[in-house]
Design an enzyme around this catalytic site. Structure first.
Site, PDB file in Angstrom:
ATOM      1  N   GLY A  67      33.297  31.115  45.082  1.00  0.00           N
ATOM      2  CA  GLY A  67      34.737  30.928  44.860  1.00  0.00           C
ATOM      3  C   GLY A  67      34.956  30.034  43.656  1.00  0.00           C
TER       4      GLY A  67
ATOM      5  N   GLY B 224      37.192  25.601  43.204  1.00  0.00           N
ATOM      6  CA  GLY B 224      35.839  25.961  42.780  1.00  0.00           C
ATOM      7  C   GLY B 224      35.623  25.690  41.296  1.00  0.00           C
ATOM      8  N   GLY B 225      36.627  26.032  40.497  1.00  0.00           N
ATOM      9  CA  GLY B 225      36.538  25.758  39.060  1.00  0.00           C
ATOM     10  C   GLY B 225      36.423  24.264  38.793  1.00  0.00           C
TER      11      GLY B 225
ATOM     12  N   GLU C 154      34.925  17.558  54.055  1.00  0.00           N
ATOM     13  CA  GLU C 154      35.852  16.507  53.636  1.00  0.00           C
ATOM     14  C   GLU C 154      37.091  17.081  52.946  1.00  0.00           C
ATOM     15  OE1 GLU C 154      35.619  12.800  54.060  1.00  0.00           O
ATOM     16  OE2 GLU C 154      37.617  13.601  53.800  1.00  0.00           O
TER      17      GLU C 154
ATOM     18  N   GLY D 271      42.850  16.763  50.896  1.00  0.00           N
ATOM     19  CA  GLY D 271      42.339  16.893  49.525  1.00  0.00           C
ATOM     20  C   GLY D 271      41.299  15.843  49.200  1.00  0.00           C
TER      21      GLY D 271
ATOM     22  N   ILE E 165      41.393  12.613  49.703  1.00  0.00           N
ATOM     23  CA  ILE E 165      41.351  11.436  50.584  1.00  0.00           C
ATOM     24  C   ILE E 165      40.128  11.531  51.492  1.00  0.00           C
ATOM     25  CG2 ILE E 165      42.565  10.105  52.359  1.00  0.00           C
ATOM     26  CD1 ILE E 165      45.156  11.536  51.475  1.00  0.00           C
TER      27      ILE E 165
ATOM     28  N   GLY F   5      55.520  25.882  40.015  1.00  0.00           N
ATOM     29  CA  GLY F   5      54.170  26.102  40.514  1.00  0.00           C
ATOM     30  C   GLY F   5      53.728  25.121  41.595  1.00  0.00           C
TER      31      GLY F   5
ATOM     32  N   LYS G 267      44.974  21.375  59.531  1.00  0.00           N
ATOM     33  CA  LYS G 267      44.388  20.076  59.202  1.00  0.00           C
ATOM     34  C   LYS G 267      44.496  19.117  60.382  1.00  0.00           C
ATOM     35  CE  LYS G 267      45.511  20.735  54.304  1.00  0.00           C
ATOM     36  NZ  LYS G 267      46.562  20.498  53.283  1.00  0.00           N
TER      37      LYS G 267
END
Lengths: 447, 447
Positions: free
Chosen positions: A14, A19-20, A133, A138, A140, A191, A209
């Site tokens: 991915g 992933g990038g 994680e 994200g 944190i 966006g 989550k």
């Protein structure tokens, strides 16, 4: 550097936003990880649908594949990083990786929210680990905090702003007095929100989550389906303004409480006191408030999404596994982590104060009729406030706010249903919970 | 429970507030740790000066000793917990424990702030570990976060409210418009501040913690002596009020920045924007704000002191070591952690905006003379505000606030010295830094 260095081979599946970011972070920080931790981190295989995506992320041509099987079966790969999201083929990627003796690092909250327990069991049977994680909050480090740092505590409460899009919308509504639809449209244009915003605004994302954090924090089985879920679509500028006037801020919270009456897990817009630390978290930022019986109140704040913040969490997991792999120590599978099998507290039995906004017919006796319906359902009212909104949308009705004393969810929902059915009520616009934040710290050990 | 259980033997030295909390936490949660982690945690030896202290903490008679040597040389003990503080005999406890093959868990910020590097080297040579989560931020898992979770990042900035006593005093001064001396006296009466408050109010305590966090976060050698230090004794109600009017809150911050010009470490009262997350941390609570180049802004909030919050951190460290010990894996010594040897940026070269409060003689020309002195030292003034305080203590002088544009610390200190020497200035009451919080996130990777 006196420690032996070792190359750790990462297989990345991915190459989208996260992933990038992972690929670029590993590349730009390679020499630093080598110098500081003795780890020569290599992106040995990388899978994306198209080579262009891989090229943009700086992947070498020979590392690229468009078939994930090439990654999970490559004998050189030590750690598989799954960043495609969704249930399939992510599930197959996890299990095939486990069977090939590879640890898996993932940010896949949808999958883990439903299947963390069975996946963890499978990993355990194969002697490998799952690290996730990045699946919650994200960047944190909240999963690690619950899994490792706060293990001396019984975790009593987890309450999180776990979705940046909805916090951004609610914060802007609060700051600008703007309406939900207008802010959402602007967020979509910029966006910050998806074209189909439902995963965010209806609370699905936060529910996944919340399930993962409750599972880990309480050591019990909680899946996304166990989490009561209500989104923010019905919140209007008048609700935000009314809440503020009453000393509250409205936040979409994922709440998990470990009470004597059972585990209580829910995601909904919540009125919390404006001076609570969670109320001070604005914009797209996330924060997770955790109460442990020894540590008391804590809060962990940071970016809940974004390419590099999420990559920070993914690479943290990769390096954590790498530090053990690089010294030839097999990372230890966790001891059966979801062994408690705690009962759930049914949502119907929640007891708290409520904020109810009704559109009430503008005629004599209408208000008294609504109050009678609350009373009939054992709900006592602490405040009634007619709101001048000038745009109620129903010309012969006006918005009225009711605050209740402590009441039972079941009773409030029954009252709301009856109110929706009577002539004097044009609309039950909102039924929101005023969280009893004092209860969050019940059970903390006295110093 | 399919994992083999193992007893882990803890030797505890020091049974004061924190040590007593650790003893009680281990006792009350013993069965939970056994069920959840398979660890049978035993307080095998406990050392205090008097048996009464041990008895109050629930220690068994046969575990008690008043000689710390009995603890560190006991072959049964796996982990030594040092909670007496100070340099001696704490240093000897550490080194003897290491030589006897025992890991050490400690909350000793004074010792670690000065000697973390040499102690870590010694531990490394003996194949054991130091864990010191409780030394910074009490129950907040900040050491672990820097050591493990954020390792994918270059840490750019650490800025912490690391001392609860001073944050309590400043918060109350802010909320009540009260004067420093009155709040301090009340805090002392209530036990929130020591009879001799200097370790707190002069910034020593925060400086030790800043040194430890900078060492770990930046991977370089920082000791307490490297940290510039200024306390809060000179802060008056009028400073707090003036700061608030200008949109700032005054906090005692421990600031560590990893800049191209070198490592900048300092503890001083700081004006930060009132809407910054650190400005929202009130009362005795602590918080550490961390910027990593990938993760961006994060903040970690919790109780910085107290028996059980600090015990939570100590027991977290004990369980972390225990999980490895209980499975027969020797905990791995860290790879040389302070290898960077970064240069320091001299305090003189700090560039920021300043808040200066002078008592200026109440006569024609006095103000113009002060402005000339600022100008002579290359300092340009952005705002001058005469304060009506009615209690300046100098009947023929009035308080005047000066805000500067960006200036050099060296120049500001030289100007302050000259101002203190001229007739028109009765007193240089305060020279405070207005932190450039925008600079804290310089170097964060763009998403």
């Amino acid at each position: 550097m006196s420690e032996p260095l070792r190359t750790v081979n990462v297989g990345l599946i991915g190459l989208g936003t996260v992933g990038g970011g992972v690929a670029r972070l590993i590349k730009s920080h390679h020499d630093e990880y080598l110098a500081a931790y003795g780890i020569d981190l290599k992106l040995t295989r990388a899978c994306a649908l198209a080579w262009e995506q891989a090229e943009a992320a700086g992947i070498e041509r020979e590392a690229f594949t468009s078939d994930w099987h090439d990654v999970v079966t490559d004998p050189a790969v030590d750690i598989v990083v799954e960043l495609i999201g969704g249930e399939h083929p992510a599930t197959e990627i996890f299990t095939t990786a486990f069977e090939n003796g590879k640890h898996v690092v993932s940010a896949n909250k949808a999958l883990l929210g439903r299947h963390v327990e069975t996946l963890a069991e499978k990993a355990r049977a194969c002697g490998v680990q799952i690290k996730c994680e990045a699946s919650c909050g994200g960047g944190i480090p909240i999963v690690s905090t619950l899994e490792h740092d706060l293990v001396g505590n019984k975790i009593l409460t987890i309450a999180g702003i776990l979705n940046g899009t909805t916090n951004y919308i609610l914060s802007r509504m609060d700051a600008e007095g703007a309406d939900y639809a207008d802010v959402l449209a602007d967020a979509q244009a910029k966006g910050y929100a998806e074209a189909d915003p439902s995963a965010d605004v209806d609370g699905f994302d936060a529910a996944s989550k919340t399930a993962i954090l409750a599972s880990i924090g309480f050591g019990t089985r909680v899946t996304t389906d166990d989490v009561y879920q209500q989104g923010i679509r019905t919140i209007g500028a008048e609700d935000i303004a009314q809440a503020r006037e009453l000393g509250y801020t409205i936040k979409l919270l994922g709440i998990a409480r470990n009470t004597d009456a059972g585990v209580d897990v829910r995601v909904h817009p919540t009125l919390i006191p404006a001076d609570h630390m969670l109320a001070k978290v604005n914009g797209a930022m996330n924060a997770v408030y955790v109460v442990g019986d020894a540590v008391g109140e804590t809060m962990f704040y940071g970016a809940g999404a974004g390419s590099f913040p999420t990559a920070s969490a993914v690479v943290g997991d990769i390096l954590s596994l790498s530090e053990q792999i690089s010294r030839g120590v097999v990372p230890l599978p966790e001891i059966e982590p979801y062994g408690h099998n705690l009962a759930f507290k049914p949502m119907d039995e929640l007891q708290t104060k409520y904020y109810v906004r009704l559109k009430v017919a503008d005629r004599v006796g209408a208000l008294s009729e609504t109050v009678d319906i609350f009373a009939k359902h054992n709900i006592s009212i602490s405040l009634i406030n007619q709101v001048e909104d000038g745009k109620s949308g129903v010309s012969d009705a006006c918005s009225v706010i009711f605050l209740t004393h402590r009441a039972l969810e079941k009773d409030v929902q029954a009252a709301a249903a009856e109110l929706a059915s009577v002539d004097c009520v044009a609309e039950v616009a909102n039924v929101l919970r005023i969280e009893d934040v004092e209860a969050w710290t019940e059970g903390v050990m006295a110093n």
